[in-house]
Design an enzyme around this catalytic site. Structure first.
Site, short mmCIF file in Angstrom:
data_model
loop_
_atom_site.label_atom_id
_atom_site.label_comp_id
_atom_site.label_asym_id
_atom_site.label_seq_id
_atom_site.Cartn_x
_atom_site.Cartn_y
_atom_site.Cartn_z
CB ILE A 12 -0.91 0.03 1.23
CG1 ILE A 12 -1.82 -1.20 1.27
CG2 ILE A 12 -1.75 1.31 1.25
CD1 ILE A 12 -2.62 -1.32 2.56
CG ASP A 109 -3.60 -0.49 -10.48
OD1 ASP A 109 -4.63 -0.83 -11.11
OD2 ASP A 109 -2.66 -1.27 -10.28
CB THR A 132 1.64 -8.21 -7.28
OG1 THR A 132 1.71 -7.52 -6.02
CG2 THR A 132 1.51 -9.70 -7.03
CB THR A 184 23.45 -22.33 -8.02
OG1 THR A 184 24.09 -23.57 -8.34
CG2 THR A 184 21.94 -22.48 -8.16
#
Length: 254
Positions: A12, A109, A132, A184
């Protein structure tokens, strides 16, 4: 003063405007378990830390892609500030025509990002929001929202690699020194970062072609500072673009 709140699935983002000046801003975790009282305490503490009084906030503009948090924050705003939030959604006057099959499907948004990029930088323009999910939104030279693309965010991709490959560790998202990794972790960082950068550059290039040539490309979102400078075709990194869009839309309706 105006409190602008952008509610995403991961974070947020909140900012307080005095007129058109963004006085301060914060990023907190999107926690669906927190109550209205807990979020109220957070806002009180953050404002106090900046030397501001929450009582001076006279209006709130809210864009959310998390319905449960929308309700919680609306309750907090009513209780702590004594006003109802101005929530971006269908029916709100944005000043931007939506050329989408179903305008109600477009996230709040994404709309305020489009409004902000056209107001601040003109058109045609492309907004890349690193959250996200990674969203790409195209704005015409006449200020129309044309549509865009949605891809998994770099965090989602990294978590999936860790969860589905038994021998691969969770790695920090940083720019590796070279594309050919020598261990790795370096190999994973190279694949994740440069693979994601290639995806972003590919989508932007194709969108620019559909827009008829070169468009202004602005990056925003929590990971814009990490990814944006690595993408050659991004012209500007503006982490506060969504908050500015909230302010602009609020002013057009006030």
């Amino acid at each position: 003063m105006l409190l602008a709140i952008d509610v995403g699935n991961t974070n947020i983002v909140m900012g307080i405007f005095a007129g058109r000046e963004l006085k301060c801003h914060w990023r907190v975790a999107s926690d669906r378990q927190k109550t209205a009282d807990e979020y109220g305490l957070i806002v009180h503490q953050l404002a106090h830390y900046q030397g501001l009084k929450i009582q001076d906030i006279k209006a709130v503009a809210l864009a959310s892609v998390v319905p449960t948090l929308t309700q919680v924050l609306a309750e907090m705003i009513a209780k702590q500030l004594g006003c109802q939030p101005f929530i971006i959604g269908p029916g709100v006057k944005t000043g931007m025509p939506i050329r989408f099959d179903n305008p109600r499907e477009v996230g709040a948004d994404r709309i305020v990002n489009g409004v902000a990029v056209y107001e601040l930088y003109g058109g045609p323009a492309i907004v890349v929001d690193f959250g996200t999910a990674t969203t790409f939104d195209a704005i015409s030279d006449r200020g129309e929202y044309l549509g865009g693309a949605i891809a998994p965010g770099i965090g989602i991709a990294t978590d999936a690699l860790f969860a589905r490959a038994a021998k691969l560790p969770r790695v920090e998202l940083v720019r590796p020194p070279r594309i050919i990794g020598k261990n790795t972790i370096a190999c994973m960082q190279a694949g994740i970062m440069y693979g994601f950068i290639g995806q972003v550059e590919g989508i932007i290039t194709r969108m620019q072609a559909e827009l008829g040539g070169r468009a202004m490309v602005v990056a925003t979102g929590g990971l814009a500072g990490l990814i944006g400078p690595e993408v050659n075709c991004i012209n500007k990194v503006d982490p506060m673009l969504t908050l500015e869009g909230l302010r602009i839309v609020y002013e057009r309706n006030a």
